[in-house]
Design a protein around this motif. Structure first.
Motif, PDB file in Angstrom:
ATOM      1  N   PHE A 133      -7.109  11.934   0.595  1.00  0.00           N
ATOM      2  CA  PHE A 133      -7.525  10.544   0.405  1.00  0.00           C
ATOM      3  C   PHE A 133      -6.815   9.925  -0.799  1.00  0.00           C
ATOM      4  O   PHE A 133      -6.300   8.803  -0.737  1.00  0.00           O
ATOM      5  CB  PHE A 133      -9.040  10.478   0.223  1.00  0.00           C
ATOM      6  N   LEU A 134      -6.731  10.681  -1.899  1.00  0.00           N
ATOM      7  CA  LEU A 134      -6.156  10.131  -3.129  1.00  0.00           C
ATOM      8  C   LEU A 134      -4.664   9.840  -3.012  1.00  0.00           C
ATOM      9  O   LEU A 134      -4.154   8.971  -3.730  1.00  0.00           O
ATOM     10  CB  LEU A 134      -6.397  11.087  -4.294  1.00  0.00           C
ATOM     11  N   LEU A 187     -11.457  11.136  -9.756  1.00  0.00           N
ATOM     12  CA  LEU A 187     -12.391  11.226  -8.636  1.00  0.00           C
ATOM     13  C   LEU A 187     -13.287  12.449  -8.835  1.00  0.00           C
ATOM     14  O   LEU A 187     -12.803  13.576  -8.879  1.00  0.00           O
ATOM     15  CB  LEU A 187     -11.630  11.331  -7.321  1.00  0.00           C
ATOM     16  N   ARG A 217       0.815  -1.218   0.000  1.00  0.00           N
ATOM     17  CA  ARG A 217       0.000   0.000   0.000  1.00  0.00           C
ATOM     18  C   ARG A 217       0.849   1.268   0.000  1.00  0.00           C
ATOM     19  O   ARG A 217       0.316   2.370   0.049  1.00  0.00           O
ATOM     20  CB  ARG A 217      -0.951   0.000   1.196  1.00  0.00           C
ATOM     21  N   ASN A 257      -3.573   9.828 -10.122  1.00  0.00           N
ATOM     22  CA  ASN A 257      -5.007  10.001 -10.269  1.00  0.00           C
ATOM     23  C   ASN A 257      -5.310  11.475 -10.527  1.00  0.00           C
ATOM     24  O   ASN A 257      -4.473  12.353 -10.285  1.00  0.00           O
ATOM     25  CB  ASN A 257      -5.750   9.536  -9.008  1.00  0.00           C
ATOM     26  N   ARG A 312       1.710   5.957  -8.284  1.00  0.00           N
ATOM     27  CA  ARG A 312       0.254   6.046  -8.474  1.00  0.00           C
ATOM     28  C   ARG A 312      -0.106   7.440  -8.948  1.00  0.00           C
ATOM     29  O   ARG A 312       0.366   8.427  -8.394  1.00  0.00           O
ATOM     30  CB  ARG A 312      -0.499   5.773  -7.163  1.00  0.00           C
ATOM     31  N   MET A 332      -6.381   2.616  -6.247  1.00  0.00           N
ATOM     32  CA  MET A 332      -6.853   3.567  -7.260  1.00  0.00           C
ATOM     33  C   MET A 332      -5.674   4.051  -8.081  1.00  0.00           C
ATOM     34  O   MET A 332      -4.693   4.564  -7.532  1.00  0.00           O
ATOM     35  CB  MET A 332      -7.561   4.751  -6.604  1.00  0.00           C
ATOM     36  N   SER A 389      -6.430   4.882  -0.565  1.00  0.00           N
ATOM     37  CA  SER A 389      -6.791   4.766  -1.981  1.00  0.00           C
ATOM     38  C   SER A 389      -5.745   3.966  -2.756  1.00  0.00           C
ATOM     39  O   SER A 389      -5.557   4.164  -3.951  1.00  0.00           O
ATOM     40  CB  SER A 389      -6.940   6.155  -2.615  1.00  0.00           C
ATOM     41  N   SER A 390      -5.065   3.039  -2.078  1.00  0.00           N
ATOM     42  CA  SER A 390      -3.902   2.359  -2.659  1.00  0.00           C
ATOM     43  C   SER A 390      -4.205   1.566  -3.919  1.00  0.00           C
ATOM     44  O   SER A 390      -3.302   1.287  -4.707  1.00  0.00           O
ATOM     45  CB  SER A 390      -3.256   1.436  -1.619  1.00  0.00           C
TER      46      SER A 390
END
Length: 266
Positions: free
Chosen positions: A243-244, A257, A145, A198, A196, A252, A249-250
Motif C-alpha cells: 500500500f505504501l 504507518l 500519482r 515513508n 516519496r 503520503m 498512498s500517493s
C-alpha cells in the motif's frame, strides 16, 4: 494477480520474515520484477526460487547484500538497474534485535552492531536508492500519482514508543526512532524531486523467530496488551508495505504507518 504495482521492487533482508512477505506481496499485486537481497547468499537463492515458483511471470534477481558495507549496497543497486532497468519500489528491511542489556550493562560493540545494520544500513541503502531514482522518470510521467520512486524504511512500534520494562532493547529502540526521523528528513528533502518516502512501524509479527517465543510469559503479556488479541501475520505487514509504495498512498510522504493491532493507542 492484480495490477496495483507495475514496476520493479528492491528489498533488503528478503530471505525470510517481513522482507520475504513483502516480496511475495509485491509479486501478488503486479510488480513485474523484484531484486531481493540478503547477507546469506544461499538463503536468498532459496527465497528467490520459492517466489519464482509462486509467480513464474515475475523476474526475480537474488542478491548477496551486506547492508553494513557501502560497496555491497552500491553494487546491488547497480546490478539491479543493469538487469531490471530501474527501481520503483524500495524497501529497507534488513535489521536485527540486538542485545537486551540495559544501558549500564550494554557493551559498545553490541550497540555499534545494531546501529551498523538498523540505522547506517538503512541510510546507506536509502541513499543509493535515492541516487538511482533521481536518474529515472516516473513510470507514468503524466500522472501526479506516479513518482520517480517510492521508498519504505522498516522501523518498529518501538520507533515511536519505548519498550516495556521486561523487554529492554536500548540500541534497537534508538535505531528505530532514528529511522523514523531520517525518513521524515529525506521525505521533505526529495518530495519536489518526485521521490516519496515513508516508514512503517509494525508491532509484534509472527516471524519464525518470534513464533518460537510466543508461549513465554513475557510474550503472552504483550499479546494480552494488544487490543486485537494476536500478533500480526507477516503477509499483513507485507500488504501494508505494498500500500505504501502504491498509487493508493500517493499523498503520503514522511509518514510513519503504525500497524500494531492497537497496541500503542491505549
Amino acid at each position: 494477480m492484480t495490477s496495483l504495482l507495475k514496476g520493479v521492487g528492491f528489498i533488503t533482508g528478503a530471505a525470510s520474515g517481513i522482507g520475504k512477505a513483502t516480496a511475495i506481496s509485491f509479486a501478488r499485486h503486479g510488480a513485474k520484477a523484484l531484486a531481493i537481497g540478503n547477507v546469506n547468499a544461499m538463503a536468498i537463492e532459496e527465497a528467490a526460487s520459492e517466489i519464482k515458483k509462486l509467480f513464474p511471470d515475475v523476474e526475480i534477481l537474488p542478491l548477496e547484500l551486506d547492508v553494513t558495507k557501502e560497496q555491497s549496497i552500491d553494487d546491488a543497486v547497480a546490478k539491479t538497474t543493469s538487469r531490471l532497468g530501474r527501481i520503483d519500489y524500495a524497501v529497507n528491511n534488513a535489521g536485527i534485535g540486538g542485545s537486551q542489556a540495559l544501558s549500564a550493562d550494554h557493551k559498545l560493540a553490541d550497540w555499534q552492531k545494531v546501529m551498523d545494520i538498523n540505522l547506517n544500513g538503512v541510510w546507506m541503502s536509502s541513499r543509493a536508492q535515492i541516487r538511482q531514482m533521481l536518474k529515472q522518470e516516473p513510470l507514468q510521467p503524466d500522472s501526479y500519482r506516479s513518482p520517480r520512486g517510492a521508498i519504505v524504511n522498516i522501523a518498529s512500534m518501538y520507533g515511536i514508543v519505548g519498550t516495556p520494562t521486561k523487554v529492554p532493547a536500548i540500541a534497537y529502540v534508538t535505531s528505530k526512532h532514528a529511522v523514523v526521523g531520517m525518513t521524515k528528513a529525506d521525505a521533505i528533502a526529495y518530495a519536489k524531486q518526485g521521490i516519496r518516502m515513508n516508514a512503517i512501524c509494525p508491532g509484534y509479527v509472527a516471524t519464525p523467530l518470534l513464533k518460537a517465543s510466543t508461549a513465554s510469559d513475557v510474550m503472552q503479556k504483550e499479546i494480552a496488551k494488544t487490543p486485537v488479541g494476536r500478533i500480526a501475520e507477516m503477509e499483513e505487514i507485507g500488504d501494508a508495505i505494498s500500500f505504501l509504495v502504491s498509487p493508493l498512498s500517493s499523498y503520503m510522504n514522511g509518514a510513519s504507518l503504525v500497524a500494531v493491532g492497537g497496541y500503542t493507542v491505549q
